[in-house]
Motif scaffolding. Structure first.
Motif: not given
Length: 290
Positions: A11-12, A38-42, A61-65, A90-91
């Motif tokens: 999770v990045m 599995e790369l997840i970027v928030i 997953e690529f989530i843009i807040l 987490f990185l």
């Protein structure tokens, strides 16, 4: 020795760090790790071209807040919830793995630690890091680190934890700072261990202005006070601000002398004063809120 997991979630968190995220993602892809990642970027609404770089690495997953909606605990919990694997790394996007062994070393230490709460990497400063902050990284992560003597120390910048443990101890979502400190303290109180893995190394540092140093220190102290973890310390200006700032500055002077950076001593004192002032102000505000 237990084998490392053959599948992990990474999770990045990112925000306007295009200057670093390409190197970080590239370093992740070049790790000496044969398992699946599995790369997840928030992302918190970056506007500097970060999104294009991130999409090139095809995250699961690529989530843009929405800008201004970032709350660390909520984002970290969301990362855990989205993770399809038991082991979640987490990185931060500006924390670049220093070599190809970063991930393997972190995982190896984690899986072989009974009742692990979280394991975290050693951090080294970037080449442009100002002396006062480079000194802090030495105090926290260096070979003669003071952090070994501290009552508690943890950093979420580069770390790994188990999803099953997180389900028992989710991260608080009402803190804007120091949420990782409160989280790991809670796990330690329950008998879980937090571990610094010195063999796992990331490059990460910030050059804060004195005003930014005050804001950061106040925010951390406020969160600590709200969580009921205020250390025994004087809240007076002479004993809580001036005296500790002077003591810190003496250590900074010795560090700068050793590193031949004496031209940065005055800047270091300005930062230390604002850090100590922010800390006391944060403690007072947090205690009065309670």
């Amino acid at each position: 020795m237990k084998p490392i997991p053959d599948s992990i979630t990474l999770v990045m968190r990112s925000y306007n760090e295009a200057w670093a995220i390409e190197d970080t993602l590239k370093a992740v892809c070049e790790q000496d790790y044969t398992g699946q990642i599995e790369l997840i970027v928030i992302d918190s609404g970056s506007t500097d071209g970060s999104h294009e770089i991130i999409r090139n690495y095809k995250p699961k997953e690529f989530i843009i807040l929405e800008p201004g909606t970032y709350v660390p605990g909520k984002v970290l919990n969301q990362g855990f919830r989205l993770a399809q694997n038991e082991w979640v790394v987490f990185l931060n996007s500006d924390a670049t793995p220093d070599n190809a062994q970063w991930l393997k070393q972190l995982l190896q230490a984690a899986v072989n630690t009974p009742r692990l709460g979280a394991a975290f990497s050693r951090q080294i400063p970037r080449n442009d890091c100002q002396a006062v902050f480079a000194h802090d990284y030495d105090r926290c992560f260096g070979p003669h680190r003071e952090s070994d003597q501290w009552e508690h120390f943890f950093s979420m910048v580069s770390c790994v934890a188990r999803k099953s443990v997180w389900k028992e101890y989710p991260i608080r979502e009402d803190l804007q700072y120091a949420e990782d400190d409160e989280w790991t303290r809670r796990m330690k109180d329950a008998g879980y261990e937090t571990l610094l893995v010195v063999e796992s190394v990331v490059m990460h540092s910030h050059n804060y202005t004195p005003a930014q140093s005050y804001k950061r220190a106040k925010g951390d102290a406020l969160a600590v006070a709200q969580a009921g973890n205020v250390p025994e310390t004087s809240l007076s200006w002479p004993l809580g601000v001036v005296l500790p700032a002077v003591k810190d500055s003496i250590k900074d002077f010795k560090y700068c002398l050793k590193q031949r950076r004496l031209n940065e001593v005055l800047h270091a004192f300005r930062v230390r004063y604002q850090q100590r002032l922010g800390r006391i102000d944060g403690y007072k505000e947090g205690m009065s809120d309670g």
